[in-house]
Design an enzyme around this catalytic site. Structure first.
Site, PDB file in Angstrom:
ATOM      1  N   LYS A  47      36.763  15.363  -9.849  1.00  0.00           N
ATOM      2  CA  LYS A  47      36.366  16.681 -10.366  1.00  0.00           C
ATOM      3  C   LYS A  47      37.543  17.637 -10.242  1.00  0.00           C
ATOM      4  CE  LYS A  47      36.088  18.856  -6.148  1.00  0.00           C
ATOM      5  NZ  LYS A  47      36.985  19.985  -5.717  1.00  0.00           N
ATOM      6  N   ASP A  68      30.190  19.059  -1.595  1.00  0.00           N
ATOM      7  CA  ASP A  68      30.484  18.681  -2.978  1.00  0.00           C
ATOM      8  C   ASP A  68      29.680  17.478  -3.457  1.00  0.00           C
ATOM      9  OD1 ASP A  68      32.292  20.724  -3.031  1.00  0.00           O
ATOM     10  OD2 ASP A  68      34.086  19.453  -3.071  1.00  0.00           O
TER      11      ASP A  68
END
Length: 310
Positions: A26, A152
């Site tokens: 990401k 996350d």
């Protein structure tokens, strides 16, 4: 040195009962710290952009209930700290599942770069084992379990680009335009805890809005000025990337990126860096922004349940 990151080939053949699961990287397209929460954690705002590139997690269910690490595992990470094993053990404990699993990893995402490798690996274990073990917990419960492993992890469980608040776990899906990214890793492993202690870190940014981000008025990463002052290698990457575009930092790691609207522009920028702009020890490569996680596609293709061995 500029290079397209090479895959470390690992042999976990499907005919031996292994299945392969993507663990995408990401980017944080911006990251602001807006204050301190009552629980002592910092309140964040960010946008998570998933990529079509990352690690691959390999799983082979076992009938004996054991959870084992196959192959070399994550370099430099002890079994007790391995998020892949911790994710499997957490899922097994929370569901009283009698099955076990062997876990392998083909590691591409650099550690400490802010690209989310460990969190994504853990999410892929949770999501894939939910399928392989036939648990059917659902996205919300898996995301809640993921949050216990790291802030996350939920975005990787849910598998969609997202506007994030809280500690990064309060997610609103967001549509992002197609994009290609030139990524660079200077090889610096920054300590997030140390960065949060920096007196130079801005911790009271004015709250941003999704509309402000989409209009291009919300930019920046709170950790960027701190890291650039502390780490010469990060400053050198920014200087090199500034020759081909607008460099940005991802997460609280040392990884940097430049966004491009199309592949051709990204390839031209990477070729320009190949002329010797980057310092020795720095890697650079390309990745495409994903509309949704390739992990979700893998889950949809894979039959529910498994035939465990062992």
């Amino acid at each position: 040195m500029t290079e397209a990151r090479a895959d470390a080939r690992v042999d976990f053949p499907a005919e031996d009962g292994w299945s392969a699961w993507p663990a995408p990287a990401k980017l944080n397209l911006f990251l602001h710290i807006t204050g301190c929460r009552p629980d002592g954690y910092h309140a964040l705002q960010t946008v998570f952009r998933l990529l079509d590139w990352g690690d691959t997690v390999f799983l082979r269910p076992r009938a004996d209930g054991r959870i084992l690490r196959a192959g070399a595992g994550v370099p430099g990470v002890a079994a007790a700290d391995d998020l892949l094993l911790r994710a499997a053990n957490l899922l097994k404990k929370e569901t009283n599942c009698a099955q076990g699993v062997e876990i392998g990893i083909e590691k591409r995402i650099p550690m400490g770069g802010g690209f989310g490798g460990g969190s994504s690996d853990a999410a892929s274990v949770l999501v894939a084992l939910d399928r392989l073990w036939g648990l059917h917990l659902g996205e919300d419960r898996l995301a809640a379990l993921g949050l216990r492993l790291g802030a996350d992890v939920p975005v990787f469980v849910r598998g969609r680009n997202a506007w994030a608040t809280g500690v990064g776990e309060e997610l609103v899906a967001i549509a992002l335009p197609p994009a290609w990214y030139l990524l660079a890793d200077p090889g610096v492993h920054a300590s997030t805890a140390a960065l949060f202690q920096s007196p130079d870190l801005t911790k009271d940014a004015a709250p941003a809005t999704i509309s402000g981000f989409l209009s291009g008025n919300v930019r920046g990463n709170a950790f960027e000025p701190v890291l650039r002052r502390r780490e010469p290698a990060v400053e050198a990457v920014f200087a090199a990337l500034a020759r081909v575009g607008l460099p940005r930092l991802t997460g609280s790691g040392s990884g940097c990126f430049v966004e491009f609207a199309d592949r051709g522009s990204a390839e031209a920028a990477l070729a320009a860096l190949s002329a010797g702009l980057l310092s020795p020890g720095t890697s650079a490569w390309l990745a495409r922004g994903a509309e949704r996680s390739p992990l979700l596609d893998a889950v949809e293709r894979h039959p529910t349940g498994a035939s465990p061995s062992g």
